[in-house]
Scaffold this motif. Structure first.
Motif, PDB file in Angstrom:
ATOM      1  N   LEU A  67      -7.901   7.700  -4.804  1.00  0.00           N
ATOM      2  CA  LEU A  67      -7.896   6.341  -4.286  1.00  0.00           C
ATOM      3  C   LEU A  67      -6.449   5.934  -4.074  1.00  0.00           C
ATOM      4  N   VAL A  68      -6.145   5.447  -2.866  1.00  0.00           N
ATOM      5  CA  VAL A  68      -4.778   5.016  -2.556  1.00  0.00           C
ATOM      6  C   VAL A  68      -4.511   3.716  -3.294  1.00  0.00           C
ATOM      7  N   ARG A  69      -3.484   3.729  -4.140  1.00  0.00           N
ATOM      8  CA  ARG A  69      -3.102   2.531  -4.894  1.00  0.00           C
ATOM      9  C   ARG A  69      -1.915   1.827  -4.241  1.00  0.00           C
ATOM     10  N   LYS A  70      -0.991   2.603  -3.644  1.00  0.00           N
ATOM     11  CA  LYS A  70       0.219   2.017  -3.051  1.00  0.00           C
ATOM     12  C   LYS A  70       0.801   3.009  -2.064  1.00  0.00           C
ATOM     13  N   ILE A  71       1.399   2.492  -1.005  1.00  0.00           N
ATOM     14  CA  ILE A  71       2.079   3.334  -0.023  1.00  0.00           C
ATOM     15  C   ILE A  71       3.476   2.793   0.204  1.00  0.00           C
ATOM     16  N   ASP A  72       4.470   3.658   0.116  1.00  0.00           N
ATOM     17  CA  ASP A  72       5.857   3.317   0.443  1.00  0.00           C
ATOM     18  C   ASP A  72       6.239   4.223   1.598  1.00  0.00           C
ATOM     19  N   ALA A  73       5.884   3.786   2.817  1.00  0.00           N
ATOM     20  CA  ALA A  73       6.088   4.616   4.011  1.00  0.00           C
ATOM     21  C   ALA A  73       7.563   4.921   4.240  1.00  0.00           C
ATOM     22  N   ALA A  74       8.437   3.969   3.948  1.00  0.00           N
ATOM     23  CA  ALA A  74       9.872   4.164   4.192  1.00  0.00           C
ATOM     24  C   ALA A  74      10.426   5.338   3.389  1.00  0.00           C
ATOM     25  N   SER A  75       9.963   5.485   2.148  1.00  0.00           N
ATOM     26  CA  SER A  75      10.468   6.590   1.328  1.00  0.00           C
ATOM     27  C   SER A  75       9.537   7.797   1.350  1.00  0.00           C
ATOM     28  N   GLY A  76       8.384   7.671   2.033  1.00  0.00           N
ATOM     29  CA  GLY A  76       7.454   8.795   2.127  1.00  0.00           C
ATOM     30  C   GLY A  76       6.707   9.061   0.835  1.00  0.00           C
ATOM     31  N   ILE A  94       2.464   9.317  -8.441  1.00  0.00           N
ATOM     32  CA  ILE A  94       3.192   9.120  -7.189  1.00  0.00           C
ATOM     33  C   ILE A  94       3.473  10.506  -6.613  1.00  0.00           C
ATOM     34  N   TYR A  95       3.139  10.670  -5.342  1.00  0.00           N
ATOM     35  CA  TYR A  95       3.386  11.927  -4.633  1.00  0.00           C
ATOM     36  C   TYR A  95       4.368  11.660  -3.496  1.00  0.00           C
ATOM     37  N   ARG A  96       5.212  12.623  -3.217  1.00  0.00           N
ATOM     38  CA  ARG A  96       6.098  12.549  -2.056  1.00  0.00           C
ATOM     39  C   ARG A  96       5.406  13.318  -0.924  1.00  0.00           C
ATOM     40  N   ALA A  97       5.303  12.673   0.234  1.00  0.00           N
ATOM     41  CA  ALA A  97       4.671  13.318   1.389  1.00  0.00           C
ATOM     42  C   ALA A  97       5.586  14.410   1.926  1.00  0.00           C
ATOM     43  N   GLN A  98       5.002  15.540   2.275  1.00  0.00           N
ATOM     44  CA  GLN A  98       5.762  16.626   2.878  1.00  0.00           C
ATOM     45  C   GLN A  98       6.349  16.137   4.204  1.00  0.00           C
ATOM     46  N   ASP A  99       5.568  15.307   4.905  1.00  0.00           N
ATOM     47  CA  ASP A  99       5.992  14.694   6.162  1.00  0.00           C
ATOM     48  C   ASP A  99       5.539  13.237   6.116  1.00  0.00           C
ATOM     49  N   ASP A 104       0.664   7.819   7.845  1.00  0.00           N
ATOM     50  CA  ASP A 104       0.273   6.934   8.948  1.00  0.00           C
ATOM     51  C   ASP A 104      -1.232   6.707   8.938  1.00  0.00           C
ATOM     52  N   GLY A 105      -1.633   5.455   9.089  1.00  0.00           N
ATOM     53  CA  GLY A 105      -3.050   5.119   9.182  1.00  0.00           C
ATOM     54  C   GLY A 105      -3.740   4.928   7.850  1.00  0.00           C
ATOM     55  N   LEU A 106      -3.059   5.229   6.751  1.00  0.00           N
ATOM     56  CA  LEU A 106      -3.656   5.030   5.430  1.00  0.00           C
ATOM     57  C   LEU A 106      -3.304   3.638   4.920  1.00  0.00           C
ATOM     58  N   LYS A 107      -4.172   3.082   4.079  1.00  0.00           N
ATOM     59  CA  LYS A 107      -3.891   1.781   3.481  1.00  0.00           C
ATOM     60  C   LYS A 107      -4.393   1.764   2.042  1.00  0.00           C
ATOM     61  N   GLU A 108      -3.893   0.803   1.270  1.00  0.00           N
ATOM     62  CA  GLU A 108      -4.326   0.658  -0.118  1.00  0.00           C
ATOM     63  C   GLU A 108      -5.840   0.460  -0.155  1.00  0.00           C
ATOM     64  N   GLY A 109      -6.485   1.143  -1.085  1.00  0.00           N
ATOM     65  CA  GLY A 109      -7.934   1.042  -1.229  1.00  0.00           C
ATOM     66  C   GLY A 109      -8.697   2.160  -0.539  1.00  0.00           C
ATOM     67  N   ASP A 110      -8.022   2.923   0.342  1.00  0.00           N
ATOM     68  CA  ASP A 110      -8.694   4.042   1.014  1.00  0.00           C
ATOM     69  C   ASP A 110      -9.037   5.137   0.005  1.00  0.00           C
ATOM     70  N   THR A 111     -10.195   5.754   0.193  1.00  0.00           N
ATOM     71  CA  THR A 111     -10.556   6.946  -0.562  1.00  0.00           C
ATOM     72  C   THR A 111     -10.138   8.132   0.286  1.00  0.00           C
ATOM     73  N   VAL A 112      -9.420   9.070  -0.322  1.00  0.00           N
ATOM     74  CA  VAL A 112      -8.862  10.199   0.418  1.00  0.00           C
ATOM     75  C   VAL A 112      -9.175  11.512  -0.279  1.00  0.00           C
ATOM     76  N   VAL A 113      -9.077  12.583   0.473  1.00  0.00           N
ATOM     77  CA  VAL A 113      -9.097  13.937  -0.053  1.00  0.00           C
ATOM     78  C   VAL A 113      -7.704  14.479   0.228  1.00  0.00           C
TER      79      VAL A 113
END
Length: 132
Positions: A67-76, A94-99, A104-113
């Motif tokens: 479950l997405v709790r927070k996104i910091d797009a600027a720092s990835g 907290i995970y760092r995105a490889q890219d 993009d397109g994700l928001k807090e509250g989204d369920t993800v794999v």
């Protein structure tokens, strides 16, 4: 030693040996995304038996739903609460995105794999997709 005393001693020993395991907190009991949660995590880990360290630079990976709790797009970075995996219990991390574009397109509250790899001590998000 008579039989009732031996039974009582065995019971006391069994309770004493099992009590720490029964009282031990799980990874789900604290939030790794906060300083307080990390302090709780470190305290919990100090009380547990250490597993053999992985070789330096070794990769460990996991794939799970979260479950997405927070996104910091600027720092990835993205904070995900996930269930137990083969290598760890349920927790928020907290995970760092490889890219950065992976976020993009994700928001807090989204369920993800998602999939992540531990590379040189840091968990790197290698893939993520919103669950329908």
């Amino acid at each position: 030693m008579n039989k009732p005393m031996r039974t009582c001693s065995t019971l006391v020993l069994a309770v004493a040996l099992c009590a720490p395991a029964l009282a031990a907190p799980s990874h789900a009991d604290h939030d790794h995304a906060t300083p307080e949660g990390m302090a709780q995590h470190m305290q919990m880990m100090q009380g547990m038996a250490a597993s053999p360290p992985a070789a330096s630079g070794a990769q460990q990976s996991h794939q799970t739903e979260g479950l997405v709790r927070k996104i910091d797009a600027a720092s990835g970075k993205i904070t995900l609460r996930h269930g137990a995996t083969a290598g760890m219990g349920a927790m928020t991390m907290i995970y760092r995105a490889q890219d950065k574009a992976q976020l993009d397109g994700l928001k807090e509250g989204d369920t993800v794999v998602f999939s992540a790899e531990k590379i040189d001590g840091a968990y790197i998000l290698t893939s993520i997709s919103r669950k329908p």
